[in-house]
Design an enzyme around this catalytic site. Structure first.
Site, mmCIF file in Angstrom:
data_model
loop_
_atom_site.group_PDB
_atom_site.id
_atom_site.type_symbol
_atom_site.label_atom_id
_atom_site.label_comp_id
_atom_site.label_asym_id
_atom_site.label_seq_id
_atom_site.Cartn_x
_atom_site.Cartn_y
_atom_site.Cartn_z
ATOM 1 N N ARG A 15 0.628 -0.929 -0.214
ATOM 2 C CA ARG A 15 -0.113 0.532 0.118
ATOM 3 C C ARG A 15 0.825 1.124 0.377
ATOM 4 O O ARG A 15 0.268 2.231 -0.788
ATOM 5 C CB ARG A 15 -1.212 -0.196 0.737
ATOM 6 C CG ARG A 15 -2.271 1.131 1.310
ATOM 7 C CD ARG A 15 -2.528 0.911 2.640
ATOM 8 N NE ARG A 15 -3.957 2.408 2.697
ATOM 9 C CZ ARG A 15 -4.212 2.555 3.151
ATOM 10 N NH1 ARG A 15 -2.874 3.324 4.477
ATOM 11 N NH2 ARG A 15 -5.793 3.791 3.373
ATOM 12 N N ILE B 70 -7.239 7.105 -1.251
ATOM 13 C CA ILE B 70 -7.042 6.171 -0.750
ATOM 14 C C ILE B 70 -7.973 5.374 0.431
ATOM 15 O O ILE B 70 -8.014 6.079 1.440
ATOM 16 C CB ILE B 70 -6.292 5.698 -1.189
ATOM 17 C CG1 ILE B 70 -5.256 3.583 -1.099
ATOM 18 C CG2 ILE B 70 -5.033 5.913 0.107
ATOM 19 C CD1 ILE B 70 -4.205 3.607 -0.859
ATOM 20 N N SER B 71 -9.182 4.292 0.125
ATOM 21 C CA SER B 71 -9.653 4.291 1.741
ATOM 22 C C SER B 71 -9.255 3.410 2.641
ATOM 23 O O SER B 71 -7.607 3.141 1.934
ATOM 24 C CB SER B 71 -11.487 3.327 0.831
ATOM 25 O OG SER B 71 -11.592 4.138 0.055
ATOM 26 N N ALA B 72 -9.282 2.932 3.847
ATOM 27 C CA ALA B 72 -9.040 2.427 4.531
ATOM 28 C C ALA B 72 -8.857 1.289 4.150
ATOM 29 O O ALA B 72 -9.640 0.789 3.321
ATOM 30 C CB ALA B 72 -10.271 2.238 5.717
ATOM 31 N N TYR C 280 -11.031 -2.211 1.975
ATOM 32 C CA TYR C 280 -10.640 -3.186 0.400
ATOM 33 C C TYR C 280 -11.116 -3.740 0.351
ATOM 34 O O TYR C 280 -11.104 -5.087 0.193
ATOM 35 C CB TYR C 280 -9.149 -2.573 -0.128
ATOM 36 C CG TYR C 280 -9.065 -1.107 -0.407
ATOM 37 C CD1 TYR C 280 -10.438 -0.378 -0.920
ATOM 38 C CD2 TYR C 280 -8.176 -0.537 -0.327
ATOM 39 C CE1 TYR C 280 -9.953 0.485 -1.935
ATOM 40 C CE2 TYR C 280 -8.331 1.152 -0.868
ATOM 41 C CZ TYR C 280 -8.686 1.864 -1.923
ATOM 42 O OH TYR C 280 -9.201 2.695 -2.198
#
Length: 559
Positions: A37, A62-64, A68
């Site tokens: 990441r 960007i999501s947590a 995802y």
């Protein structure tokens, strides 16, 4: 468990995602481990790359990780398959790379992104992650990798305006992920891009939703449901043809609606160089056609079967013609079309398999629970034993500390007495003299009491003699006169004895005081010895007086 999957590196982050049950499938775990990441976070956020939280810098978002993870689990990706994947609002490209790692070389991987700065960030992030070559054509960036990773195509456009009637959208996509929040109306339009049996996962308002397409939607049905101003009909059509499931509550930034850009996802045109990227059924049929092309029209007749049952497998068209024809086909051209009944049967088999898997997981969970309960009982018993031992040790320590404290206090008192002994000699002598005087006054009081009781005892003895000799009346008067004279004599002697004792005590006291006053400096040791002896004698007398009752027996002759 949400928001608790942070780590210091990618390995630790994935371990926590696995530990808290966010991801459970092995291929999903492998995909997260292969894509770090830290290469995809916005610039300046590298220190928080593996924290379980969303990161944003301008348009780059960007999501947590746990979001995802939940999405990839719900998409039900099949490893090393020919599944087509579409990422609406692809952003940094993080989840597209994970899907590419899982699906393998034979899959199709598309991403649609509107902002130029986000596309540039995506290019640089993928370049940091893995060596690749980028091919630019008509606003499409195609990433070619050297290993088994599927190619990724990032298309500049608006995900809300993807045309279904052109390009690859005609066939539909097997898996769709939406990277930003959409409303229910926009969701209905995006779900049309799903192929039969396809799965969509994305945030709808404030909920992460999973949608599965059950069957085909005919054009007539689409026209009926998509009448002008008839939004409810569109949603009812979604409910009839799709099943939905709410996975969790989420907060996403909304998908940008403007500018309105009609986006076409180009169809994948077949040619022999990309043959390996097509489904197995398609590759098998093409192989058969090309092998039979340009073969001899007249073949040797087999002996069996009969002439009526002969089958000529020669392809009448040349190979070049077949190549041109195949270029107009799509990936699922040779797959038999399933009706709703066949699809439901397949779904039923899948659900049964899920039930068996869930039952197995339940049994394993029960076994782990029993093992945990047994382990808890063992630890509880050990804890009780150690607690009892600890209490015993603490009580012993407390007793030892109390004894030590008492000893220290006694030692301090003794040292204080020793320090004060030199300066307290005169005070000690005065105390001894006072005790001696008290002893002498006590003796005088005792003798005085005896003298007072003596006449009573004489009377008692006389009364007893008179009772015993009651028959001798003749000599009674003479005896009484003798007793009276005798008592008078005894009382006189008692008075003389008391005077003598008082005079002697006063003289002894004066002599003792004078002796102490004159020779206190020179004869301290001798005086202290005498005082110690007097004190010991007085203490012994006092102990005897306290321990034993006082009794005195004296006769008149003794007095």
């Amino acid at each position: 468990m949400a928001w608790r999957s942070s780590g210091t590196n990618n390995t630790e982050m994935v371990d926590k995602l696995k530990r808290f049950g966010v991801i459970s499938r092995d291929h999903v775990e492998d995909g997260f481990r292969r894509v770090d990441r830290k290469f995809f976070v916005p610039g300046g956020s590298e220190a928080m790359a593996h924290s379980d939280q969303p990161l944003k810098d301008g348009n780059v978002h960007i999501s947590a990780p746990h979001i995802y993870g939940s999405a990839m689990e719900a998409l039900n990706l099949i490893p090393d398959s020919s599944i087509s994947f579409l990422n609406v609002g692809s952003g940094t490209g993080y989840i597209s790379c994970i899907a590419s790692e899982i699906l393998g070389k034979n899959s199709l991987n598309y991403g649609v992104e509107l902002h130029d700065d986000v596309i540039e960030h995506c290019k640089s992030s993928i370049a940091k992650w893995k060596t690749n070559t980028v091919e630019e054509r008509n606003g499409i960036s195609v990433f070619h990798f050297m290993d088994n990773t599927a190619d990724i195509q990032i298309i500049k456009g608006n995900g809300l305006n993807i045309l279904k009637s052109k390009g690859e959208s005609i066939i539909g996509f097997d898996r769709i992920y939406i990277g930003a929040a959409v409303n229910k109306e926009d969701l209905a339009n995006i779900t049309k891009l799903l192929s039969p049996g396809g799965i969509l996962v994305g945030p709808v308002d404030d909920e992460l939703v999973k949608v599965v397409r059950v069957g085909n939607i005919s054009l007539e049905m689409e026209d009926d449901h998509m009448g002008i101003g008839d939004e409810d009909a569109s949603l009812s059509g979604l409910n009839e043809e799709f099943t939905s499931q709410i996975l969790s509550g989420v907060r996403f930034a909304p998908l940008v609606m403007s500018p309105v850009v009609n986006t076409v996802i180009p169809a994948n045109v077949w040619n022999p160089s990309i043959q390996r990227g097509y489904p197995l059924e398609f590759k098998f049929q093409v192989r058969q056609l090309l092998m039979c092309s340009n073969s001899q029209l007249i073949q040797p007749l087999p002996r069996v079967p009969s002439h009526e049952k002969r089958l000529n497998t020669a392809a009448m068209l040349p190979k070049t013609i077949w190549l041109e024809i195949l270029s107009y086909t799509h990936r699922k051209w040779f797959e038999p079309e399933q009706n709703e009944t066949d699809y439901l049967k397949r779904r039923l088999r899948e659900e049964k398999a899920k039930v068996v898997k869930a039952e197995k997981a339940r049994r394993e969970a029960e076994e782990r629970c029993l093992a945990a309960e047994r382990e808890r009982a063992v630890y509880r018993l050990l804890a009780r034993r150690w607690q009892s031992r600890l209490n015993v040790l603490l009580s012993q320590q407390d007793n030892q500390d109390e004894n030590t404290r008492q000893q220290d206090e006694a030692a301090e008192e003794l040292s204080d007495l020793l320090d004060l002994s030199g300066g307290a000699q005169n005070h000690h002598n005065m105390v001894v003299r006072f005790e001696n005087r008290s002893t002498l006054s006590g003796l005088r009081a005792m003798l005085q009491q005896l003298s007072e009781n003596a006449p009573d005892e004489g009377d008692d003895s006389d009364s007893e003699e008179e009772a015993s000799s009651g028959d001798e009346e003749a000599g009674a008067d003479n005896m009484e006169e003798d007793d009276a004279r005798e008592n008078q004599h005894n009382s006189d002697e008692d008075d003389n004895l008391l005077e003598l004792l008082e005079d002697g005590n006063e003289s002894e006291s004066d002599d003792f005081a004078s002796a102490v006053g004159e020779d206190s400096d020179d004869n301290d040791s001798i005086i202290m010895e005498d005082v110690d002896q007097n004190v010991d004698t007085a203490i012994a007398k006092g102990q005897r007086a306290d321990d034993q009752p006082r009794s005195v027996s004296m006769t008149s002759d003794d007095l």
